[in-house]
Enzyme design. Structure first.
Site, PDB file in Angstrom:
ATOM      1  N   GLU A 291       0.810  -1.216   0.000  1.00 46.92           N
ATOM      2  CA  GLU A 291       0.000   0.000   0.000  1.00 46.92           C
ATOM      3  C   GLU A 291       0.845   1.269   0.000  1.00 46.92           C
ATOM      4  OE1 GLU A 291      -3.627  -1.791   2.673  1.00 46.92           O
ATOM      5  OE2 GLU A 291      -1.954  -0.857   3.730  1.00 46.92           O
ATOM      6  N   CYS A 362      -1.784  33.382  11.036  1.00 47.86           N
ATOM      7  CA  CYS A 362      -1.516  34.070  12.292  1.00 47.86           C
ATOM      8  C   CYS A 362      -1.117  33.070  13.351  1.00 47.86           C
ATOM      9  CB  CYS A 362      -2.751  34.853  12.724  1.00 47.86           C
ATOM     10  SG  CYS A 362      -3.002  36.228  11.634  1.00 47.86           S
TER      11      CYS A 362
HETATM   12  C1  LIG Z   1      -0.668   5.584   5.883  1.00 52.41           C
HETATM   13  C2  LIG Z   1      -0.883   4.185   5.453  1.00 52.41           C
HETATM   14  C3  LIG Z   1      -0.352   3.744   4.239  1.00 52.41           C
HETATM   15  C4  LIG Z   1       0.512   4.602   3.346  1.00 52.41           C
HETATM   16  O1  LIG Z   1       1.685   4.973   3.968  1.00 52.41           O
HETATM   17  P1  LIG Z   1       2.819   5.732   3.113  1.00 52.41           P
HETATM   18  O2  LIG Z   1       3.871   6.027   4.132  1.00 52.41           O
HETATM   19  O3  LIG Z   1       2.208   6.959   2.561  1.00 52.41           O
HETATM   20  O4  LIG Z   1       3.263   4.788   2.052  1.00 52.41           O
HETATM   21  C5  LIG Z   1      -0.640   2.451   3.840  1.00 52.41           C
HETATM   22  N1  LIG Z   1      -1.426   1.651   4.594  1.00 52.41           N
HETATM   23  C6  LIG Z   1      -1.942   2.040   5.766  1.00 52.41           C
HETATM   24  C7  LIG Z   1      -2.789   1.122   6.520  1.00 52.41           C
HETATM   25  C8  LIG Z   1      -1.682   3.322   6.234  1.00 52.41           C
HETATM   26  O5  LIG Z   1      -2.199   3.706   7.411  1.00 52.41           O
END
Ligand SMILES: *Cc1c(COP(=O)(O)O)cnc(C)c1O
Length: 432
Positions: A291, A362
């Site tokens: 991911e 601000c």
């Molecule tokens: C934030 C997150 C990602 C992506 O993380 P990156 O550092 O942007 O690659 C993937 N999976 C889950 C479950 C996340 O919380």
């Protein structure tokens, strides 16, 4: 070394992104302006799609973690390039569906999903819900029953890995708000619970070990811990997982002195470790999901501002104040992060000043950077802040009722507006 970004200096001495003059963009679209190199976004997406296909088991797939930059155009790019999508709220899910992403290609994350969001996700036919705990599991079982569905789920577990020390089974790291810990034994009980439910179909497990990971080490360790867990689950329950989601966290280089990692190589090494462990346990290789969020869009983004004022405090700092700031880039205020910036008008010149690059809000803490080398900044100059594609627009606010900037995407040397500029009327539109 910010080598992934397609930046150059043209004959006029102006900074170009993807071959397009940034001063021309600032003139046409106004500032502040988010510029996104779409060619680069797509090429990052392809790197993941190819590496996962080349090295990971059959059925594996990368999902774009849309929280890094969520708008319809980005969801469409992910779909066109063959990625699935991660969402963490009804808003992100709505955006993805409205962009035409098939619900079956979407995975829904989050540690505090509401019943309304779960109902929406189940009704839409979402591919997976990554379940964060037992109460949510029970809720999904009931809601799926009402919807007459059997919802496919992943269980989010916490392997207890510190991605920056590469240490395993660190209880400090299981003491987080996400997921159910493996080291405490709770993840096994969670799994047994899910297996006994009628209206959920357990597809496998999910973990996300952190962000800004520069090396394959933490992913190899995650494979070790997760496969050890999968094997123990199989031993105790007879259940074999078909999906292993290893999360995101692939790093980008924010400063010249950093080197962006080779994510293809990280994926290859994680796959190699997975094959070893599957061999060792006699476990059928699960389909792997990854991911990436930041690494898809981060380096492809540049934010353009116009200098409004320059102030030198005798024996103090030089402040360069621009027409944006924490409203469009809260990363310094939130995490004290460092960004590389330059005067786009004279991009080829060596910096001769170190300035605090100040935002317009601000709030004394509204800085984009504290010691930013710049070349002779003066009123009217265009400042380019680099590597702002991730967690800028998606975290932007209307603090001080400043409208949020538009996003212009560059593809084949042509600009295209993908998010329009907010107006002051937009900002006040919800007021009754
Ligand atoms: C934030 C997150 C990602 C992506 O993380 P990156 O550092 O942007 O690659 C993937 N999976 C889950 C479950 C996340 O919380």
């Amino acid at each position: 070394m910010l080598h992934q970004t397609d930046l150059a200096v043209n004959g006029a001495g102006h900074l170009t992104v993807g071959g397009v003059d940034t001063l021309a963009l600032a003139r046409e679209y106004g500032t502040p302006l988010y510029v996104l190199d779409e060619d680069m976004v797509r090429s990052r997406m392809r790197v993941y799609v190819r590496a996962v296909k080349a090295y990971m088991p059959r059925g594996s797939r990368p999902l774009y973690a849309s929280k890094a930059l969520c708008c319809k155009a980005l969801c469409r790019m992910a779909r066109e390039e063959g990625m699935g999508l991660d969402v963490v709220s009804a808003g992100e899910l709505y955006t993805a569906l409205a962009a035409g992403v098939p619900a079956g290609d979407i995975c829904f994350h989050g540690n505090a999903k509401t019943a309304e969001e779960l109902r929406y996700a189940i009704a839409s036919g979402i591919g997976y819900i990554a379940v964060d705990g037992e109460e949510e599991l029970e809720r999904i079982d009931v809601l799926a029953a009402v919807a007459g569905a059997r919802q496919r789920i992943l269980l989010r577990v916490t392997p207890g890995i510190d991605p920056h020390t590469f240490a395993a089974v660190n209880t400090g790291v299981v003491d987080v708000k996400f997921g159910v810990p493996i080291p405490t034994g709770q993840a096994l009980a969670f799994t047994e619970r899910a297996l006994g439910m009628e209206h959920v179909a357990l597809a496998g497990f999910h973990c996300h070990i952190g962000s800004q990971i520069f090396d394959a080490g933490p992913f190899r360790l995650a494979v070790d811990v997760m496969m050890g867990f999968l094997d123990r689950v199989r031993e105790r329950t007879g259940y074999t997982a078909s999906v292993l989601n290893l999360g995101g966290g692939f790093a980008v280089a924010y400063e010249e002195k950093e080197t962006a990692p080779d994510c293809g190589e990280m994926i290859r090494q994680a796959a190699e470790r997975l094959a070893e462990r599957c061999g060792q346990y006699g476990y059928p290789p699960p389909a792997v999901m990854l991911e990436p969020g930041r690494d898809i869009v981060g380096a492809a983004g540049v934010t353009l501002y116009t200098v409004q004022n320059v102030k030198s405090v005798p024996d103090g700092r030089c402040y360069v104040a621009v027409d944006g700031g924490m409203g469009d880039n809260p990363r310094y205020a939130l995490y004290g992060t460092r960004h590389t910036a330059l005067i786009a008008d004279r991009a080829g010149e060596t910096p001769d000043t170190t300035a605090a690059l100040a935002g317009r809000c601000c709030e004394s803490g509204d800085l984009i950077g504290e010691n930013v080398p710049l070349h002779s900044p003066r009123q009217g100059d265009t400042v380019a802040v680099l590597v702002t594609g991730a967690y800028n627009y998606s975290m932007a606010s209307n603090y001080n009722r400043v409208p949020r900037p538009p996003i212009v995407a560059l593809k084949d040397g042509k600009p295209r507006l993908i998010v329009r500029r907010e107006t002051v009327e937009d900002v006040a539109a919800l007021d009754l």
